[in-house]
Design an enzyme around this catalytic site. Structure first.
Site, short mmCIF file in Angstrom:
data_model
loop_
_atom_site.label_atom_id
_atom_site.label_comp_id
_atom_site.label_asym_id
_atom_site.label_seq_id
_atom_site.Cartn_x
_atom_site.Cartn_y
_atom_site.Cartn_z
N CYS A 112 34.93 -42.99 -33.65
CA CYS A 112 34.58 -41.79 -34.70
C CYS A 112 33.63 -43.14 -35.37
CB CYS A 112 35.68 -42.48 -35.75
SG CYS A 112 35.66 -41.43 -37.12
N CYS A 115 34.40 -43.37 -39.10
CA CYS A 115 35.51 -44.52 -39.04
C CYS A 115 35.07 -45.86 -39.25
CB CYS A 115 36.82 -44.87 -37.89
SG CYS A 115 37.31 -43.01 -38.26
#
Length: 187
Positions: A112, A115
């Site tokens: 991600c 993230c």
């Protein structure tokens, strides 16, 4: 407002015929960029490591050798990031559910991109609220059972727990001010 115009011209050489454009005009490509002076800070987070080239007369080096493992680009930003402890299935109950005081858990995944942008922010918050708030991260790929239990459908998701009970959830990579305002509600 002062501006600078940068021009980049890419040329092909006779030695590298595979780079030669189909048209014989030079420059092959010209790019102009306009930017404001002082608009963005200059990025200095990478440095290039290189090895000295051996002289042709040197017999210590073979004629053809692979790229050395010590040469490359190294990020200097890795030294400035703060590591937030990881929570797993085995440590979930003791670190989060039975913790004294508020606990912030970042649900993330290694693939991600957002993230990775919020990791340093959570690290800064852990440092700022040390003693008042415990911060942990949980990989949804490594611990899918807990992510499923709390209905995590997208990452990053940040949850705040108090006395083992979920109090709030923030979904997505949000600014630090948003996280700070949410944390302040529970302190």
């Amino acid at each position: 407002m002062a501006t600078i115009t940068d021009s980049i011209a890419l040329y092909s050489s006779a030695q590298n015929s595979y780079l030669r454009p189909a048209i014989s005009s030079r420059p092959a490509l010209s790019i102009s960029v306009r930017r404001r002076l002082g608009a963005l800070p200059e990025f200095r987070g990478l440095r290039v490591h290189s090895l000295p080239k051996p002289s042709p007369a040197s017999s210590n080096f073979p004629k053809a050798r692979p790229f050395p493992s010590t040469a490359g680009i190294v990020s200097q930003a890795q030294d400035t990031t703060l590591d937030v402890p990881t929570v797993t299935d085995r440590t979930w109950n003791s670190l989060v559910l039975k913790a004294d005081g508020p606990v912030l858990v970042e649900f993330w995944a290694p693939w991600c991109g957002p993230c990775r942008t919020i990791h340093p922010v959570v690290g800064e918050l852990a440092k700022e609220y040390a003693g008042k708030l415990k911060c942990f991260k949980l990989s949804t790929d490594d611990t899918p059972s807990i992510a499923t239990q709390y209905g995590i459908r997208s990452v990053p998701t940040i949850m705040i727990f108090i006395n083992g009970e979920k109090k709030d959830a923030i979904i997505g990579a949000v600014p630090k001010t948003t996280l700070t305002a949410t944390i302040e509600k529970f302190l």
